[in-house]
Design a protein around this motif. Sequence first.
Motif, PDB file in Angstrom:
ATOM      1  N   HIS A   1       7.072  19.948  -2.109  1.00 17.27           N
ATOM      2  CA  HIS A   1       6.924  20.194  -3.548  1.00 17.27           C
ATOM      3  C   HIS A   1       6.569  21.649  -3.814  1.00 17.27           C
ATOM      4  CE1 HIS A   1       7.021  15.922  -4.439  1.00 17.27           C
ATOM      5  NE2 HIS A   1       6.091  15.727  -3.522  1.00 17.27           N
ATOM      6  N   PRO A   2       6.925  22.151  -4.996  1.00 21.74           N
ATOM      7  CA  PRO A   2       6.509  23.508  -5.334  1.00 21.74           C
ATOM      8  C   PRO A   2       4.998  23.570  -5.569  1.00 21.74           C
ATOM      9  CG  PRO A   2       7.649  22.505  -7.188  1.00 21.74           C
ATOM     10  CD  PRO A   2       7.751  21.543  -6.030  1.00 21.74           C
ATOM     11  N   LEU A   3       4.449  24.724  -5.345  1.00 22.19           N
ATOM     12  CA  LEU A   3       3.024  24.963  -5.542  1.00 22.19           C
ATOM     13  C   LEU A   3       2.663  24.841  -7.028  1.00 22.19           C
ATOM     14  CD1 LEU A   3       0.866  27.595  -3.930  1.00 22.19           C
ATOM     15  CD2 LEU A   3       1.102  27.678  -6.392  1.00 22.19           C
ATOM     16  N   ILE A   4       1.509  24.261  -7.306  1.00 14.84           N
ATOM     17  CA  ILE A   4       0.964  24.219  -8.665  1.00 14.84           C
ATOM     18  C   ILE A   4      -0.275  25.107  -8.670  1.00 14.84           C
ATOM     19  CG2 ILE A   4      -0.118  22.801 -10.455  1.00 14.84           C
ATOM     20  CD1 ILE A   4       1.447  20.415  -9.336  1.00 14.84           C
TER      21      ILE A   4
ATOM     22  N   THR B   1       0.837  -1.191   0.000  1.00  7.74           N
ATOM     23  CA  THR B   1       0.000   0.000   0.000  1.00  7.74           C
ATOM     24  C   THR B   1       0.873   1.243   0.000  1.00  7.74           C
ATOM     25  OG1 THR B   1      -1.724  -1.177   1.200  1.00  7.74           O
ATOM     26  CG2 THR B   1      -1.806   1.233   1.247  1.00  7.74           C
ATOM     27  N   HIS B   2       0.535   2.178  -0.868  1.00  5.71           N
ATOM     28  CA  HIS B   2       1.240   3.453  -0.962  1.00  5.71           C
ATOM     29  C   HIS B   2       0.200   4.544  -0.747  1.00  5.71           C
ATOM     30  CE1 HIS B   2       4.721   1.391  -2.756  1.00  5.71           C
ATOM     31  NE2 HIS B   2       3.795   0.633  -3.303  1.00  5.71           N
ATOM     32  N   THR B   3       0.488   5.472   0.132  1.00 12.66           N
ATOM     33  CA  THR B   3      -0.442   6.543   0.452  1.00 12.66           C
ATOM     34  C   THR B   3       0.150   7.878   0.003  1.00 12.66           C
ATOM     35  OG1 THR B   3      -1.206   5.285   2.360  1.00 12.66           O
ATOM     36  CG2 THR B   3      -1.743   7.623   2.324  1.00 12.66           C
ATOM     37  N   TYR B   4      -0.692   8.717  -0.577  1.00 14.05           N
ATOM     38  CA  TYR B   4      -0.266  10.024  -1.061  1.00 14.05           C
ATOM     39  C   TYR B   4      -1.125  11.097  -0.422  1.00 14.05           C
ATOM     40  CZ  TYR B   4       1.960   6.954  -4.351  1.00 14.05           C
ATOM     41  OH  TYR B   4       2.709   5.959  -4.889  1.00 14.05           O
ATOM     42  N   ALA B   5      -0.560  12.262  -0.209  1.00 17.90           N
ATOM     43  CA  ALA B   5      -1.303  13.361   0.394  1.00 17.90           C
ATOM     44  C   ALA B   5      -1.034  14.645  -0.374  1.00 17.90           C
ATOM     45  CB  ALA B   5      -0.900  13.525   1.858  1.00 17.90           C
ATOM     46  N   THR B   6      -2.094  15.320  -0.750  1.00 18.17           N
ATOM     47  CA  THR B   6      -1.999  16.631  -1.379  1.00 18.17           C
ATOM     48  C   THR B   6      -2.998  17.553  -0.698  1.00 18.17           C
ATOM     49  OG1 THR B   6      -3.644  16.116  -3.077  1.00 18.17           O
ATOM     50  CG2 THR B   6      -1.333  15.659  -3.622  1.00 18.17           C
TER      51      THR B   6
END
Length: 161
Positions: free
Chosen positions: A43-46, A9-14
Amino acid sequence: MTPMPRLHTHTYATTVTWTGNLGTGTSGYRDYRRDHDITAEGHPLIPGSSDPTFRGDPTRWNPEELLLTALSQCHMLAYLHLCADNGIVVTAYVDHATGTMTTDNTGSGHFTEALLHPQVTVADPDTVEAATTLHDDAHRVCFIANSVNFPVRHRPVTRAT
């Protein structure tokens, strides 16, 4: 009997933060901007917005472009990995991806397809055919392509330096 593959399982957060309040919130359809910022730790802002068709800022990324970008990135990264594993030296890669979305009169819509156009340069002319074939394998292992419910096709062009 074939053993079951182990699942990881890989979890991502944005974070998506709406920045388009012009002072009256969403008091009317034309009374707010669709602008928002997309961030993730480290990370840089998008800068994001909606498609200009839906009153968005054309200078900011929209969700449809980001979805198409994710498909293109995932294919490229899977492809480069497979080339490295197979002894194919890629020296350049660019993809001018296109996607098609349809909407209906209720405002609902969905992507109907994405088409990747990877243009690949390899170091050895003898690897052009194998390099071209690896796009099929990259498509099969691409996490994002495996996660969408519309066709993702590719039309690669491979050449040697």
